[in-house]
Design an enzyme around this catalytic site. Structure first.
Site, PDB file in Angstrom:
ATOM      1  CB  SER A  48      -0.915  -0.001   1.232  1.00 53.29           C
ATOM      2  OG  SER A  48      -0.135  -0.164   2.397  1.00 53.29           O
ATOM      3  CB  THR A 164      -0.980   6.347   4.783  1.00 53.07           C
ATOM      4  OG1 THR A 164      -2.078   6.506   3.930  1.00 53.07           O
ATOM      5  CG2 THR A 164       0.005   7.483   4.633  1.00 53.07           C
ATOM      6  CB  THR A 182      -0.558   6.130   0.705  1.00 51.74           C
ATOM      7  OG1 THR A 182      -1.395   4.971   0.626  1.00 51.74           O
ATOM      8  CG2 THR A 182      -1.265   7.266  -0.006  1.00 51.74           C
ATOM      9  NE  ARG A 192      -8.974   7.396  -2.755  1.00 48.19           N
ATOM     10  CZ  ARG A 192      -8.169   7.193  -1.722  1.00 48.19           C
ATOM     11  NH1 ARG A 192      -6.880   7.019  -1.910  1.00 48.19           N
ATOM     12  NH2 ARG A 192      -8.643   7.165  -0.493  1.00 48.19           N
ATOM     13  CB  THR A 215      -2.646   5.678   8.559  1.00 50.78           C
ATOM     14  OG1 THR A 215      -2.541   4.648   7.574  1.00 50.78           O
ATOM     15  CG2 THR A 215      -2.973   5.041   9.896  1.00 50.78           C
ATOM     16  N   GLY A 216      -5.394   5.355   7.048  1.00 49.58           N
ATOM     17  CA  GLY A 216      -6.691   4.688   6.978  1.00 49.58           C
ATOM     18  C   GLY A 216      -7.494   5.191   5.798  1.00 49.58           C
TER      19      GLY A 216
HETATM   20  N1  GLY Z   1      -4.951   7.031   3.602  1.00 48.45           N
HETATM   21  C1  GLY Z   1      -4.560   6.805   2.309  1.00 48.45           C
HETATM   22  C2  GLY Z   1      -5.603   6.907   1.307  1.00 48.45           C
HETATM   23  O1  GLY Z   1      -6.791   6.789   1.639  1.00 48.45           O
HETATM   24  O2  GLY Z   1      -5.271   7.099   0.151  1.00 48.45           O
END
Ligand code: GLY
Length: 304
Positions: A48, A164, A182, A192, A215-216
């Site tokens: 990721s 991330t 990320t 996106r 993060t998330g």
């Molecule tokens: N937290 C990273 C993302 O949603 O791209």
């Protein structure tokens, strides 16, 4: 000042292992957070972040990152598709341009003009994962950052390495720095961009008040400006943990959250006080200073 480095998830230990030697030898916080993110960007086991990130629905990998020292010293890049170290490109945006954010071909062209070496970001295992997701063998929904179910009935693996890498550091001179990096939501719609390259969303640093990183599920962070909010709450007197609790509660109050929605956050003050919290159990923070090299559970979980 006692230096410290704090990074998201279990792969944060990889980040801290690269960033701590910088701090330990009286290096700067910005060098430490960049080194920390670079290590994860090159870690092929992490799907990721950086090389090995799972591609978008079109099969192409795109990377996002930002760095921050203060409101007037920050930089980010989004939708980088030809270079392995978006964090270093983001730092170059901060240091060598009048801008804060470069995206897409512009970011890649800037990196090339700055002498960064082009890299193929797609690995065989990331491509296989993408195929499994696109063919329906593996769920696309939310698998980036919360918990991972490989098949119906599996127990969720709350601590699988994902999402991330966010890093905060306080150096021996007492300077705060932050960075995050990320490849975003796996199988995201092409184009996106999440919270990680956006100042005040994935990362915010005010040198006099404190720093926060998230993060998330980026969309949840973006809708509530979570890291800016956490720093502003600390400015108004909240402790690092109370600031995180309020910022995460704002997310819980603002969304009809799916069962696997997750956000983890870290705060750090110029005094060295820090905190970590998450919407749900499963998120962990890697902490490294002169006395510890640990992976710790969130000090507060909002949804129990
Ligand atoms: N937290 C990273 C993302 O949603 O791209």
């Amino acid at each position: 000042m006692q230096p410290i480095i704090l990074s998201t998830w279990s792969f944060g230990r990889v980040a801290n292992a690269a960033g701590w030697p910088v701090l330990e030898s009286n290096g700067t916080g910005i060098d430490a957070v960049e080194a920390a993110c670079c290590a994860v960007e090159l870690d092929l086991k992490v799907n990721s972040v950086g090389v090995g990130g799972v591609p978008d629905r079109s099969g192409r990998v795109s990377l996002d990152s930002c760095v921050m020292l203060s409101p007037s010293r920050c930089g980010g890049v989004a939708f980088v598709r030809r270079f392995a170290h978006p964090v270093s490109i983001a730092r170059r945006v901060m240091e060598d341009t009048q801008h804060v954010l470069l995206v897409g071909d512009g970011a890649d062209d800037f990196a090339e003009s700055q002498g960064f070496t082009p890299t193929d970001l797609l690995t065989e295992s990331a491509e296989q994962r993408w195929r499994d997701m696109m063919s329906g063998q593996r769920s696309i929904e939310m698998t980036a950052n919360r918990e991972e179910r490989t098949s119906e009935g599996d127990e969720p693996r709350h601590d699988s390495p994902h999402d991330t890498v966010g890093v905060l550091a306080l150096d021996a001179a007492g300077t705060l720095a932050g960075a995050c990096s990320t490849s975003g939501w796996p199988c995201k719609l092409p184009g996106r961009v999440g919270d990680s390259p956006i100042i005040g969303h994935g990362l915010y640093v005010d040198p006099n008040v404190g720093a926060a990183v998230a993060t998330g599920h980026g969309e949840l962070v973006m809708g509530t400006c979570s890291t800016f909010l956490a720093v502003e709450l600390m400015r108004r007197g909240a402790s690092p943990l109370d600031a995180l609790t309020d910022a995460l509660q704002r997310i819980a109050d603002s969304y009809d959250l799916s069962d696997d929605a997750q956000v983890g956050m870290i705060t750090l003050r110029p005094t060295g006080q820090w905190a970590c919290a998450a919407l749900r159990a499963g998120y962990r923070t890697a902490v490294r200073d002169a006395e510890q090299d640990d992976l710790v559970e969130p000090q507060r979980v909002i949804l129990t």
